[in-house]
Write an enzyme that holds these catalytic residues in place. Structure first.
Site, PDB file in Angstrom:
ATOM      1  N   GLN A 253      15.648  -2.508   1.478  1.00 30.57           N
ATOM      2  CA  GLN A 253      15.241  -2.194   0.100  1.00 30.57           C
ATOM      3  C   GLN A 253      15.560  -0.747  -0.233  1.00 30.57           C
ATOM      4  OE1 GLN A 253      10.998  -2.345  -0.205  1.00 30.57           O
ATOM      5  NE2 GLN A 253      10.967  -2.057  -2.416  1.00 30.57           N
ATOM      6  N   GLY A 254      16.498  -0.521  -1.142  1.00 30.35           N
ATOM      7  CA  GLY A 254      16.879   0.841  -1.512  1.00 30.35           C
ATOM      8  C   GLY A 254      16.289   1.229  -2.854  1.00 30.35           C
TER       9      GLY A 254
ATOM     10  N   SER B 158      13.267   4.008  -3.022  1.00 31.17           N
ATOM     11  CA  SER B 158      12.751   5.392  -2.998  1.00 31.17           C
ATOM     12  C   SER B 158      13.859   6.410  -2.761  1.00 31.17           C
ATOM     13  CB  SER B 158      11.717   5.553  -1.885  1.00 31.17           C
ATOM     14  OG  SER B 158      10.718   4.593  -1.996  1.00 31.17           O
TER      15      SER B 158
ATOM     16  N   SER C 179      13.376   1.057   5.225  1.00 34.40           N
ATOM     17  CA  SER C 179      12.894   0.318   6.401  1.00 34.40           C
ATOM     18  C   SER C 179      13.954  -0.667   6.854  1.00 34.40           C
ATOM     19  CB  SER C 179      11.628  -0.463   6.060  1.00 34.40           C
ATOM     20  OG  SER C 179      10.587   0.405   5.748  1.00 34.40           O
TER      21      SER C 179
ATOM     22  N   GLU D   5       5.645  -7.557  -2.687  1.00 34.52           N
ATOM     23  CA  GLU D   5       5.605  -6.798  -1.434  1.00 34.52           C
ATOM     24  C   GLU D   5       4.163  -6.421  -1.088  1.00 34.52           C
ATOM     25  OE1 GLU D   5       7.801  -3.089  -1.532  1.00 34.52           O
ATOM     26  OE2 GLU D   5       7.830  -2.947   0.651  1.00 34.52           O
TER      27      GLU D   5
ATOM     28  N   ASN E 155      -1.616   4.143  -2.153  1.00 34.25           N
ATOM     29  CA  ASN E 155      -2.853   3.534  -2.652  1.00 34.25           C
ATOM     30  C   ASN E 155      -3.409   4.250  -3.882  1.00 34.25           C
ATOM     31  OD1 ASN E 155      -2.507   1.747  -0.598  1.00 34.25           O
ATOM     32  ND2 ASN E 155      -4.557   1.979   0.270  1.00 34.25           N
ATOM     33  N   GLU E 156      -3.174   5.568  -3.977  1.00 38.18           N
ATOM     34  CA  GLU E 156      -3.636   6.281  -5.179  1.00 38.18           C
ATOM     35  C   GLU E 156      -2.964   5.693  -6.422  1.00 38.18           C
ATOM     36  OE1 GLU E 156      -2.518   7.715  -2.431  1.00 38.18           O
ATOM     37  OE2 GLU E 156      -4.256   8.815  -1.685  1.00 38.18           O
TER      38      GLU E 156
HETATM   39  C1  LIG Z   1       7.549   4.229   6.957  1.00 39.06           C
HETATM   40  C2  LIG Z   1       7.940   4.080   5.512  1.00 39.06           C
HETATM   41  C3  LIG Z   1       8.729   2.995   5.148  1.00 39.06           C
HETATM   42  C4  LIG Z   1       9.159   2.867   3.829  1.00 39.06           C
HETATM   43  N1  LIG Z   1      10.043   1.862   3.505  1.00 39.06           N
HETATM   44  C5  LIG Z   1      10.641   1.887   2.295  1.00 39.06           C
HETATM   45  C6  LIG Z   1      11.743   1.004   1.999  1.00 39.06           C
HETATM   46  O1  LIG Z   1      12.132   0.174   2.832  1.00 39.06           O
HETATM   47  N2  LIG Z   1      12.351   1.095   0.808  1.00 39.06           N
HETATM   48  C7  LIG Z   1      11.946   1.990  -0.150  1.00 39.06           C
HETATM   49  O2  LIG Z   1      12.536   2.013  -1.226  1.00 39.06           O
HETATM   50  N3  LIG Z   1      10.899   2.847   0.079  1.00 39.06           N
HETATM   51  C8  LIG Z   1      10.262   2.818   1.279  1.00 39.06           C
HETATM   52  N4  LIG Z   1       9.231   3.701   1.552  1.00 39.06           N
HETATM   53  C9  LIG Z   1       8.884   4.699   0.543  1.00 39.06           C
HETATM   54  C10 LIG Z   1       7.502   4.552  -0.050  1.00 39.06           C
HETATM   55  O3  LIG Z   1       7.483   3.534  -1.015  1.00 39.06           O
HETATM   56  C11 LIG Z   1       7.106   5.924  -0.621  1.00 39.06           C
HETATM   57  O4  LIG Z   1       6.877   6.783   0.489  1.00 39.06           O
HETATM   58  C12 LIG Z   1       5.873   5.866  -1.489  1.00 39.06           C
HETATM   59  O5  LIG Z   1       6.140   5.208  -2.694  1.00 39.06           O
HETATM   60  C13 LIG Z   1       5.323   7.275  -1.787  1.00 39.06           C
HETATM   61  O6  LIG Z   1       6.335   8.086  -2.297  1.00 39.06           O
HETATM   62  P1  LIG Z   1       6.618   9.535  -1.655  1.00 39.06           P
HETATM   63  O7  LIG Z   1       6.734   9.379  -0.179  1.00 39.06           O
HETATM   64  O8  LIG Z   1       7.742  10.143  -2.389  1.00 39.06           O
HETATM   65  O9  LIG Z   1       5.294  10.367  -1.904  1.00 39.06           O
HETATM   66  P2  LIG Z   1       4.888  11.103  -3.247  1.00 39.06           P
HETATM   67  O10 LIG Z   1       5.190  10.237  -4.411  1.00 39.06           O
HETATM   68  O11 LIG Z   1       5.450  12.476  -3.226  1.00 39.06           O
HETATM   69  O12 LIG Z   1       3.318  11.173  -3.083  1.00 39.06           O
HETATM   70  C14 LIG Z   1       2.680  12.101  -2.191  1.00 39.06           C
HETATM   71  C15 LIG Z   1       1.171  11.932  -2.355  1.00 39.06           C
HETATM   72  O13 LIG Z   1       0.780  12.243  -3.699  1.00 39.06           O
HETATM   73  C16 LIG Z   1       0.078  11.154  -4.284  1.00 39.06           C
HETATM   74  N5  LIG Z   1       0.456  11.002  -5.690  1.00 39.06           N
HETATM   75  C17 LIG Z   1       1.720  11.054  -6.191  1.00 39.06           C
HETATM   76  N6  LIG Z   1       1.680  10.833  -7.531  1.00 39.06           N
HETATM   77  C18 LIG Z   1       0.377  10.635  -7.856  1.00 39.06           C
HETATM   78  C19 LIG Z   1      -0.313  10.355  -9.070  1.00 39.06           C
HETATM   79  N7  LIG Z   1       0.349  10.205 -10.226  1.00 39.06           N
HETATM   80  N8  LIG Z   1      -1.660  10.180  -9.026  1.00 39.06           N
HETATM   81  C20 LIG Z   1      -2.339  10.315  -7.860  1.00 39.06           C
HETATM   82  N9  LIG Z   1      -1.748  10.593  -6.665  1.00 39.06           N
HETATM   83  C21 LIG Z   1      -0.415  10.760  -6.673  1.00 39.06           C
HETATM   84  C22 LIG Z   1       0.527   9.921  -3.496  1.00 39.06           C
HETATM   85  O14 LIG Z   1      -0.465   8.913  -3.552  1.00 39.06           O
HETATM   86  C23 LIG Z   1       0.697  10.480  -2.103  1.00 39.06           C
HETATM   87  O15 LIG Z   1      -0.536  10.517  -1.435  1.00 39.06           O
HETATM   88  C24 LIG Z   1       8.732   3.813   2.847  1.00 39.06           C
HETATM   89  C25 LIG Z   1       7.901   4.873   3.217  1.00 39.06           C
HETATM   90  C26 LIG Z   1       7.521   5.025   4.528  1.00 39.06           C
HETATM   91  C27 LIG Z   1       6.685   6.232   4.886  1.00 39.06           C
END
Ligand SMILES: Cc1cc2nc3c(=O)[nH]c(=O)nc-3n(C[C@H](O)[C@H](O)[C@H](O)COP(=O)(O)OP(=O)(O)OC[C@H]3O[C@@H](n4cnc5c(N)ncnc54)[C@H](O)[C@@H]3O)c2cc1C
Length: 393
Positions: A126-127, A129, A161, A244, A379-380
């Protein structure tokens, strides 16, 4: 009376149990028990066996390879599979790409891709993020331009992933830069061997390799590689993420883990040399986890029942995701507390440590499970979805 306690469902459970007993090798069970990040060939082997039995994708429409089971049958199948330590398979193909292709794909795409997902022959990733587009996914920058014959894709994705196992990716890219962020996105199918795609491993804190960064440099894909209509990708992505989140609740595997905790509490001993289960605090902890599990299970069953009637899960998926992911973390934290020193074993062969044999599997799960409250949308963010869509705030 339990919903599952009818003669028909008891017979069905026996049938599934017999099948698992006969077809699931001890080697595959061992791999599933001990390793979080399974080898592709093991997952593919099990998927091919399920496919031959006609059980490759119980949740798909029957005409496309589904089983036609009820929600309770599907749940029993997942529960028995979890308790037998059956591998999960290619979740990106079976639970994400497959359902998206079924809902939005062309007939040619369905004919080309679905049979190979079912048979375990092709794996997906899944591409979505990007380094600066996780929670705020709509701000993603990967760009797809049409050059008259092909789409040309440039940019980068992260946290992919199972990207290193995958043959194909469904990729969300910007096709209309002038439109509002959500209105200018489309979904493409990319072959991971396409020239211009570079994969880079990312190691996680459990010392495993399951995620990757990926870079696109002038990647050319044919016009018919788009899923659904142009610039409708945001809607497809929202439906896919809801599916998902339902899948990530993992109720049957959490049930198996809670039963395992009970066993650990009987086997592990406190400083007084007595089994930990004799401590009231330990029993209370297990009772609270079990009660929370029962609530999760009934919520999961009602969402699965709706899905089996063809309804998309919508914002209810966010409640399941929060409850399921938090429970998974509490379960592994409890396992680590029960195991004490033995829980810290990381890197030894499963079952062969000098300390408690269950140690290694739990340490890996505990570390990796920090992610379950983050991926598929933190979760937020799920709380914001619930506030807006369910509570109308
Ligand atoms: C092990 C792993 C596997 C993954 N696999 C995939 C995959 O296969 N394909 C894919 O596309 N993505 C994948 N992801 C990405 C995942 O969906 C993102 O990590 C997730 O959506 C959070 O985005 P971020 O890491 O950029 O964190 P950020 O968006 O930068 O968030 C950082 C923190 O700030 C909080 N935050 C951000 N915005 C808000 C808001 N508006 N209100 C309150 N809190 C907020 C978040 O809750 C979090 O705690 C994976 C991530 C991990 C760690």
């Amino acid at each position: 009376m339990s919903l599952f306690n009818t003669s028909e469902l008891r017979r069905f459970r026996e049938e599934v149990r017999d099948f698992l007993q006969t077809h699931l090798s001890e080697e595959l069970r061992h791999e599933t028990r001990g390793g979080l990040h399974m080898a592709r060939e093991d997952m593919a082997r099990w998927q091919a066996i399920l496919h031959r039995r006609g059980w490759g994708a119980p949740h798909w429409p029957q005409a496309l390879g589904g089983t036609g089971w009820t929600a309770l049958q599907r749940y029993i199948f997942e529960e028995e599979s979890a308790f037998a330590d059956a591998p999960l398979g290619d979740v990106h193909g079976l639970f994400l790409a497959g359902p998206m292709l079924i809902a939005e794909g062309s007939d040619a795409q369905k004919a080309r891709y679905l049979p190979r997902i079912l048979a375990g022959e092709e794996f997906w990733c899944q591409g979505f993020s990007e380094p600066n587009a996780g929670s705020d996914l709509a701000s993603l920058k990967t760009r797809a331009r049409f050059d008259g014959t092909h789409w040309v894709i440039d940019g980068q994705k992260t946290w992919l992933s199972s990207g290193h196992h995958a043959d194909l990716m469904f990729c969300l890219a910007r096709t209309e830069p002038e439109a509002k962020p959500q209105a200018g996105l489309s979904v493409f199918i990319l072959d991971m061997r396409d020239p211009g795609i570079t994969l880079q491993p990312i190691l996680t804190m459990d010392e495993g390799h399951s995620v990757n960064a990926v870079f696109f440099d002038n990647v050319r894909v044919p016009a018919d590689a788009m899923i659904g209509a142009p610039n409708k990708g945001w809607g497809y992505a929202k439906d896919l993420l809801a599916r998902e989140r339902v899948n990530n609740a993992q109720a049957p595997r959490t049930k198996r883990d809670i039963v395992e905790l009970d066993r650990l509490a009987r086997e592990c001993r406190g400083v007084d040399g007595r089994p930990l289960i004799e401590q009231a605090g330990v029993r209370r902890k297990l009772a609270v986890l079990t009660a929370d599990f029962v609530a999760l299970e009934s919520a999961a069953l009602s969402v699965i029942a709706e899905q089996m009637r063809g309804k998309e899960p919508g914002p209810a998926a966010s409640t399941l995701k929060i409850r399921g992911s938090e429970l998974q973390q509490r379960v592994s934290e409890t396992a680590m507390a029960l195991l004490g020193d033995a829980g810290l074993v990381l890197g030894a062969d499963y079952g062969s440590g000098l300390l408690h044999p269950a140690g290694r599997g739990w340490a890996e799960r505990h570390f990796f499970r920090r992610v379950v409250t983050i991926y598929a949308g933190a979760n937020e963010i799920q709380k914001t979805i619930i506030a807006k869509s369910i509570l109308d705030m």
